[in-house]
Design an enzyme around this catalytic site. Structure first.
Site, mmCIF file in Angstrom:
data_model
loop_
_atom_site.group_PDB
_atom_site.id
_atom_site.type_symbol
_atom_site.label_atom_id
_atom_site.label_comp_id
_atom_site.label_asym_id
_atom_site.label_seq_id
_atom_site.Cartn_x
_atom_site.Cartn_y
_atom_site.Cartn_z
ATOM 1 N N ASN A 1 0.870 -1.171 0.000
ATOM 2 C CA ASN A 1 0.000 0.000 0.000
ATOM 3 C C ASN A 1 0.909 1.224 0.000
ATOM 4 O O ASN A 1 1.559 1.511 0.993
ATOM 5 C CB ASN A 1 -0.882 -0.045 1.264
ATOM 6 C CG ASN A 1 -1.708 1.216 1.451
ATOM 7 O OD1 ASN A 1 -1.752 2.085 0.573
ATOM 8 N ND2 ASN A 1 -2.360 1.328 2.593
ATOM 9 N N GLY B 1 3.090 1.901 10.877
ATOM 10 C CA GLY B 1 4.036 2.998 10.683
ATOM 11 C C GLY B 1 4.825 3.360 11.929
ATOM 12 O O GLY B 1 5.459 4.406 11.993
ATOM 13 N N SER C 1 4.016 -2.456 10.252
ATOM 14 C CA SER C 1 5.480 -2.515 10.357
ATOM 15 C C SER C 1 6.059 -3.868 9.923
ATOM 16 O O SER C 1 7.010 -4.366 10.531
ATOM 17 C CB SER C 1 5.932 -2.153 11.770
ATOM 18 O OG SER C 1 5.531 -0.831 12.093
ATOM 19 N N GLU D 1 -4.739 -5.388 11.037
ATOM 20 C CA GLU D 1 -3.721 -4.361 11.217
ATOM 21 C C GLU D 1 -3.947 -3.643 12.544
ATOM 22 O O GLU D 1 -4.761 -2.704 12.603
ATOM 23 C CB GLU D 1 -3.798 -3.338 10.073
ATOM 24 C CG GLU D 1 -3.658 -3.943 8.697
ATOM 25 C CD GLU D 1 -3.180 -2.912 7.685
ATOM 26 O OE1 GLU D 1 -2.086 -3.104 7.140
ATOM 27 O OE2 GLU D 1 -3.891 -1.918 7.461
ATOM 28 N N LYS E 1 0.125 4.276 -0.144
ATOM 29 C CA LYS E 1 -0.485 5.424 0.534
ATOM 30 C C LYS E 1 -0.280 6.701 -0.307
ATOM 31 O O LYS E 1 -0.302 6.624 -1.535
ATOM 32 C CB LYS E 1 0.061 5.547 1.958
ATOM 33 C CG LYS E 1 -0.128 4.244 2.747
ATOM 34 C CD LYS E 1 0.142 4.353 4.215
ATOM 35 C CE LYS E 1 -0.096 3.012 4.878
ATOM 36 N NZ LYS E 1 0.123 3.036 6.315
ATOM 37 N N GLU F 1 -6.406 4.303 8.597
ATOM 38 C CA GLU F 1 -6.235 5.745 8.324
ATOM 39 C C GLU F 1 -7.528 6.346 7.796
ATOM 40 O O GLU F 1 -7.842 7.509 8.056
ATOM 41 C CB GLU F 1 -5.053 5.944 7.351
ATOM 42 C CG GLU F 1 -3.724 5.701 8.063
ATOM 43 C CD GLU F 1 -2.598 5.208 7.178
ATOM 44 O OE1 GLU F 1 -2.679 5.321 5.947
ATOM 45 O OE2 GLU F 1 -1.619 4.675 7.744
ATOM 46 N N HIS G 1 -9.291 0.834 5.739
ATOM 47 C CA HIS G 1 -7.960 1.019 6.333
ATOM 48 C C HIS G 1 -8.095 1.925 7.561
ATOM 49 O O HIS G 1 -8.911 2.857 7.565
ATOM 50 C CB HIS G 1 -7.009 1.635 5.306
ATOM 51 C CG HIS G 1 -5.585 1.614 5.780
ATOM 52 N ND1 HIS G 1 -5.106 2.529 6.676
ATOM 53 C CD2 HIS G 1 -4.564 0.760 5.517
ATOM 54 C CE1 HIS G 1 -3.830 2.242 6.940
ATOM 55 N NE2 HIS G 1 -3.485 1.170 6.242
HETATM 56 P P1 PGA Z 1 3.236 0.045 7.677
HETATM 57 O O1 PGA Z 1 1.730 0.233 7.148
HETATM 58 O O2 PGA Z 1 3.767 -1.206 7.037
HETATM 59 O O3 PGA Z 1 3.962 1.288 7.244
HETATM 60 O O4 PGA Z 1 3.147 -0.093 9.169
HETATM 61 C C1 PGA Z 1 0.872 -0.861 7.039
HETATM 62 C C2 PGA Z 1 -0.468 -0.417 6.502
HETATM 63 O O5 PGA Z 1 -0.926 0.671 6.863
HETATM 64 O O6 PGA Z 1 -1.105 -1.142 5.701
#
Ligand code: PGA
Length: 250
Positions: free
Chosen positions: A9, A172, A212, A166, A11, A96, A94
């Site tokens: 992803n 992140g 992560s 997740e 983003k 976010e 997601h």
């Molecule tokens: P990340 O994001 O690997 O940067 O932690 C994962 C995600 O949001 O799908």
């Protein structure tokens, strides 16, 4: 036997030309992978990346989608637009989107059903915040996100659904759930899906872990019984970090 599904992803990273260039590098590097692979660039980059991925084994993902088919919805992108440019899979719910844009389970559910009704695959993201984990609410939160997110989805559509677990506190942040903690939630996800559909359907379901994921931890996560893949953010942006994840081989 569940085929590992490794997805990136991107983003809100990479311009259109950067995305197309990176996609070319991925096609060259990942052609030998036996896993199911996907990358999800930003909306604007979808046509350029679609052209690069054509004929490759990497699926094209979108990061979001409008809950309506068309109409007066300023700033939104429809399922038909995504299909028209060659999108195969859409990431929905997601964290976010849930937290920064206040997407509810009901809204996520409308998107999931619309995507499936238009023959797209959907990755439904679920996961708890650190406060919810500390208060012992992981199963409540994840169970609700699954039941409400998948409400009205037919058993026949379930093979086009992937669940991404997740934990919000791991996204992140460099913090990963331990493989054992993640696996326990993945097993719980299968239990919930088993009660909604059937044990067989729940056993076939692909459940990705996200938060992560790096080349250094992908092996131990993927070694767990109920972890079938990864949804990767930060580490999906560079070939050095994404290739070892995408080429993962049990
Ligand atoms: P990340 O994001 O690997 O940067 O932690 C994962 C995600 O949001 O799908």
């Amino acid at each position: 036997m569940r085929t590992p599904f490794l997805a990136g992803n991107w983003k809100m990273h990479k311009t259109v030309s950067e995305s197309a260039e990176f996609a070319q590098e991925l096609v060259r590097t990942l052609s030998s992978s036996r896993n199911k692979l996907m990358v999800a660039p930003a909306f604007l980059s979808l046509p350029a990346v679609a052209a690069v991925l054509q004929g490759s084994k990497i699926l094209l993902g979108a990061q979001n989608m409008a809950p309506e088919v068309e109409g007066a919805h300023t700033g939104e992108v429809s399922v038909r637009m995504l299909k028209d440019v060659g999108v195969n899979v859409v990431i929905l719910g997601h964290s976010e989107r849930r937290h920064s844009y206040l997407e509810s389970d009901a809204l996520v559910n409308r998107k999931v059903r619309l995507a499936l009704d238009h023959d797209l695959e959907a990755i439904l993201c679920v996961g708890e915040t650190i406060e919810e984990r500390e208060q012992g609410q992981v199963e409540d939160v994840v169970g609700t996100q699954l039941r409400e997110g998948l409400a009205g989805v037919d058993p026949g559509q379930l093979d086009r659904v992937t669940i991404a677990y997740e934990p919000v506190w791991a996204i992140g942040t460099g913090k990963t759930a331990t493989p054992q903690d993640a696996d326990a939630v993945h097993a719980y996800i299968r239990t919930v899906l088993g009660s909604m559909y059937s044990t067989d359907a729940a056993q076939r379901l692909i459940v990705q872990y996200g938060g992560s994921v790096k080349p250094t931890n992908v092996k131990e996560l993927m070694a767990m019984e109920n972890i079938d893949g990864a949804l990767v953010g930060g580490a999906s942006l560079e070939i050095e970090s994404f290739a070892p994840i995408a080429l993962f081989d049990a």
